[in-house]
Every structure is written in structure tokens, then in C-alpha cells.
Write an enzyme that holds these catalytic residues in place. Sequence first.
Site, PDB file in Angstrom:
ATOM      1  N   GLU A 156      35.580  19.145  -9.272  1.00 36.07           N
ATOM      2  CA  GLU A 156      36.053  20.195 -10.186  1.00 36.07           C
ATOM      3  C   GLU A 156      35.175  20.226 -11.443  1.00 36.07           C
ATOM      4  O   GLU A 156      34.950  19.198 -12.073  1.00 36.07           O
ATOM      5  CB  GLU A 156      37.506  19.934 -10.592  1.00 36.07           C
ATOM      6  CG  GLU A 156      38.503  20.242  -9.497  1.00 36.07           C
ATOM      7  CD  GLU A 156      39.915  19.948  -9.963  1.00 36.07           C
ATOM      8  OE1 GLU A 156      40.477  20.744 -10.715  1.00 36.07           O
ATOM      9  OE2 GLU A 156      40.437  18.891  -9.563  1.00 36.07           O
ATOM     10  N   LYS A 204      36.990   6.271  -9.106  1.00 35.28           N
ATOM     11  CA  LYS A 204      35.585   6.697  -9.138  1.00 35.28           C
ATOM     12  C   LYS A 204      34.665   5.508  -9.411  1.00 35.28           C
ATOM     13  O   LYS A 204      33.670   5.301  -8.723  1.00 35.28           O
ATOM     14  CB  LYS A 204      35.388   7.768 -10.216  1.00 35.28           C
ATOM     15  CG  LYS A 204      36.094   9.071  -9.886  1.00 35.28           C
ATOM     16  CD  LYS A 204      35.685  10.173 -10.838  1.00 35.28           C
ATOM     17  CE  LYS A 204      36.442  11.446 -10.549  1.00 35.28           C
ATOM     18  NZ  LYS A 204      35.721  12.638 -10.942  1.00 35.28           N
ATOM     19  N   ASP A 255      31.219  14.426  -8.700  1.00 34.78           N
ATOM     20  CA  ASP A 255      32.538  14.989  -8.989  1.00 34.78           C
ATOM     21  C   ASP A 255      32.631  16.404  -8.385  1.00 34.78           C
ATOM     22  O   ASP A 255      31.601  16.998  -8.035  1.00 34.78           O
ATOM     23  CB  ASP A 255      32.685  15.029 -10.513  1.00 34.78           C
ATOM     24  CG  ASP A 255      33.942  15.729 -10.956  1.00 34.78           C
ATOM     25  OD1 ASP A 255      35.013  15.413 -10.423  1.00 34.78           O
ATOM     26  OD2 ASP A 255      33.836  16.604 -11.846  1.00 34.78           O
TER      27      ASP A 255
HETATM   28 MG   LIG Z   1      35.277  17.434 -13.142  1.00 35.85          MG
END
Ligand SMILES: [Mg+2]
Length: 196
Positions: A4, A128, A2
Site C-alpha cells: 500500500e 516486516k 511494501d
Molecule cells: Mg505502505
Amino acid sequence: MDIEGCLLPEFWIAVARDTGIKDLELTTRDVESYDELMRFRIETLRKHGIRMPDIQRILGGVEPLAGAVEFLRWLRERHPVILLSDSYYELLQPFLSALEHPTIFCHHLEVDGDGYVSDYLLRQTDAKRKSIRAMGDLQFGTIAIGDAFNDVPMLQEADHGILYRPSNKVLDAVTEFPVAWDYEQLQSHVTAAAEA
Ligand SMILES: [Mg+2]
């Protein structure tokens, strides 16, 4: 991995702080429907006259998390790395050079003729998890790293999932993965997973 919360600070929070627009601090923790949240963000940006070049200028002044660039370099020297984000190419664009041009799978924002964000275009739902599944179909072993609830499906789908600096709320609800609190620990977890 990931982006952020793992390599970069949260984008919408950065824009909220820079512009002083409190409404942009809302997250999926406050508004359950992602669609409703995105529509609200788009409307809020327009209401305050914030165009895409303004957002990119703000994000251009945001630094990656301390140690993130070095960690990502370490990781890419050892494994094929794909960054899986529920964010948007248009928002990530200011960071590509600092992150040394990694491969990123994420979504698109639509910008109208006046420069305002007018819509968001998801590559697909549950992107994802589906990306990790596709890697499995290609006979890759997978290690997934994420910090939040939207990462849990990919962590579950991967051969090895690792939580990186989760919030207390995530930590309480998600107990099945090893947790790393800094990049050094994350390196140890990745090394252990790759050798398992
Ligand atoms: Mg994140």
C-alpha cells in the site's frame, strides 16, 4: 517491498471514499494504537452494514498505481521478490490477478458467519523486520522498499533500504535512505543497490 502506497493505493482510504464513511479514513497517524484502530475499523464496518464481499467489491474497482504492474514485472524478472504488507490477504485478494500473482507475506482478517470482519490475526508482531531478518539467515542479500513509518524497521534491517514516495512527515523523520519519487528512479536505486 511494501504494497500500500508503493504499488496500490491505501485500502482503507479507498473504502472510506467509496462508502462516504469518514471514520474509515483514520490511520495510525490519528490513532496511535494499531489494535485500537483495527477494533474501531471493525466496529465501524459493522455499524454501517459493510461486509467482506462489499469491501472486496469496492477494492475490486481500485486500480494499481500507474506504472506499478510494469515495475513489479521488471523487478521480478531480475530478483526474487516478496511483498511484505501489514495488510490482509482478504483485502489483497481482488488485486492478485492485476499484480500477476506475486508472493505476499501479510496478515489475516477473520470473517464471521454473517460476512462481517470480526477480528484480525497478525502473522506475528514486527513481521516486516522479522521477514527481512529471516532472508538474511537464509544468506540472501536484501533490498527493502517502503513508503511509511511501518516500513522503517525493515528498511533498517535490510542490506539496502529505499524510501518510495514518502510523506513529508516520514521524509523529515527518516533521513538515512535514498528516496525515489517515481518507478524509473526506483529502478535506478534498486540496480545500484544490487550492484553495491
Ligand atoms: Mg505502505
